[in-house]
Design an enzyme around this catalytic site. Structure first.
Site, mmCIF file in Angstrom:
data_model
loop_
_atom_site.group_PDB
_atom_site.id
_atom_site.type_symbol
_atom_site.label_atom_id
_atom_site.label_comp_id
_atom_site.label_asym_id
_atom_site.label_seq_id
_atom_site.Cartn_x
_atom_site.Cartn_y
_atom_site.Cartn_z
ATOM 1 N N HIS A 1 -25.098 -16.689 -26.241
ATOM 2 C CA HIS A 1 -26.370 -15.984 -26.337
ATOM 3 C C HIS A 1 -26.009 -14.513 -26.558
ATOM 4 C CE1 HIS A 1 -27.804 -19.486 -23.818
ATOM 5 N NE2 HIS A 1 -28.418 -19.591 -24.973
ATOM 6 N N ASP B 1 -24.952 -12.945 -23.455
ATOM 7 C CA ASP B 1 -23.665 -13.392 -22.896
ATOM 8 C C ASP B 1 -22.571 -12.431 -23.378
ATOM 9 O OD1 ASP B 1 -24.553 -15.837 -21.705
ATOM 10 O OD2 ASP B 1 -24.417 -16.862 -23.636
HETATM 11 C C1 XLS Z 1 -31.755 -25.201 -23.802
HETATM 12 C C2 XLS Z 1 -30.985 -24.960 -24.976
HETATM 13 C C3 XLS Z 1 -30.053 -23.775 -24.971
HETATM 14 C C4 XLS Z 1 -29.669 -23.524 -26.389
HETATM 15 C C5 XLS Z 1 -29.002 -22.251 -26.697
HETATM 16 O O1 XLS Z 1 -32.370 -26.264 -23.660
HETATM 17 O O2 XLS Z 1 -30.300 -26.141 -25.248
HETATM 18 O O3 XLS Z 1 -28.959 -24.021 -24.166
HETATM 19 O O4 XLS Z 1 -28.851 -24.554 -26.810
HETATM 20 O O5 XLS Z 1 -29.883 -21.219 -26.789
#
Ligand code: XLS
Ligand code: MG
Length: 343
Positions: free
Chosen positions: A48, A51
């Site tokens: 993200h 992150d």
């Molecule tokens: C949540 C999502 C998240 C995405 C990334 O359900 O899976 O983890 O994969 O933003």
């Protein structure tokens, strides 16, 4: 030896807090996580935006890039690549009611600022992929938003990203609900339609998460196949899910082994990975997992994927064709069951 390369995000090792209770494990520092990811057998890290640069809202564009370069240094140190960057709009107070399709113009602008910065961060990390998990893009109150307007706003936002960087690729991760009640872009079919409506459809694809397909009542392998048919499966988030309930992010294959086998098979049959795509695992440990076992769900998911890869390699296509010709699907089904049970 697997023919695939694997990726994972730092959020896949977490402290165990859920909506009903606090953390159950210690937080693990970022560097320690990625070192361990490499040891376990991962090739790339998914991020993200925050992150990579946790306090990004307080920094200038140039400061954000400088912070991202430090993380690139860490990836290089451990021989890891970055796969994608995803703007984490759902956690931010500016986009409490969605980003790209928020009713507030100011919030829509903020969502674009974070998206441009995500592109900048991706560039600094050496990758060309931005994932959009559209967590709060939809409605909690059905009458609050026009689905026509909201869909058009999403297309406009993606077009702006495509214009901002002429080679970045945008990858939508569809999910039908949660945290939103009704999402605007809930399945791979929606993603393909949105892609086709943008100014550069080749650069807009999908990220199929197994659990999200199950939540939509769909088969994950067919959702993967649908995107592959258009050459637009840019990545996958493999995991598992026990029926239509809250999002569980279980280890890959632990709920429905046959469905997991078919996901591996469709990826193999279509040479997924030959354009550099990764097999991403978006799995979470069970809440009661002890600190010492913080990575076990990742190790298990990798083992299960590789074991199913070996099964898929053995799949007898000649027998399949014979059964299809004779319309003997009972035998074909039993063959698959025997293959999975090792009989
Ligand atoms: C949540 C999502 C998240 C995405 C990334 O359900 O899976 O983890 O994969 O933003
Ligand atoms: Mg995911």
């Amino acid at each position: 030896m697997s023919k695939f390369k694997f990726s994972v995000g730092p959020w896949n090792v977490h402290a165990g807090a859920d909506s009903y209770g606090p953390a159950t494990r210690q937080e693990i520092p970022f560097e320690e996580k990625i070192k361990r990811f490499k040891e376990i057998g991962f090739d790339a890290i998914q991020f993200h935006d925050d992150d990579v640069v946790p306090n990004m809202n307080e920094l200038t564009d140039e400061e954000i890039k400088a912070e991202a370069r430090k993380v690139k240094g860490l990836l290089d140190k451990y021989g890891l690549k970055a796969e994608f960057v995803a703007p984490r709009l759902w956690m931010d107070s500016h986009t409490v009611d969605g980003g790209y399709m928020s009713a507030s113009e100011e919030d829509r602008k903020f969502a674009m600022w974070r998206s441009y910065r995500s592109i900048d961060i991706a560039r600094e990390l050496g990758c060309d992929l931005v994932v959009l998990w559209l967590a709060r893009e939809g409605t909690l109150c059905a009458e609050s938003k026009s689905p026509v307007w909201a869909t058009q706003k999403l297309v406009e936002a993606i077009n702006l990203m495509l214009e901002y960087d002429k080679t970045i690729r945008i990858c939508i991760e569809p999910k039908p609900n949660e945290p939103i009640d009704r999402s605007i872009c809930g399945t791979m079919g929606h993603v393909m339609a949105v892609s086709a409506a943008t100014i550069d459809p080749k650069r807009v694809g999908g990220n199929l998460e197994s659990a999200h397909a199950v939540l939509a009542g769909l088969d994950p392998a067919n959702e993967i196949g649908f995107a592959l048919a258009f050459g637009k499966l840019f990545t996958v988030h493999l995991n598992d899910q026990n029926g239509i309930r809250y999002d569980q992010d279980k280890s890959f294959g632990v709920e429905n082994l046959r469905q997991a086998f078919n996901q591996v098979r469709v990826l193999m049959e279509n040479d997924y990975g030959s354009n550099g795509e990764y097999v991403g695992l978006d799995v979470k440990a069970m809440r009661t997992t002890k600190d010492a076992d913080s990575y076990k769900h990742l190790e298990n998911s990798l083992k299960i994927f590789k074991a199913l890869e070996a099964k898929a390699e053995k799949f007898d296509y000649a027998f399949r064709d014979k059964c299809v010709k004779e319309r003997d699907f009972e035998s074909l089904e039993m063959y698959v069951m025997n293959l999975l049970m090792g009989i």
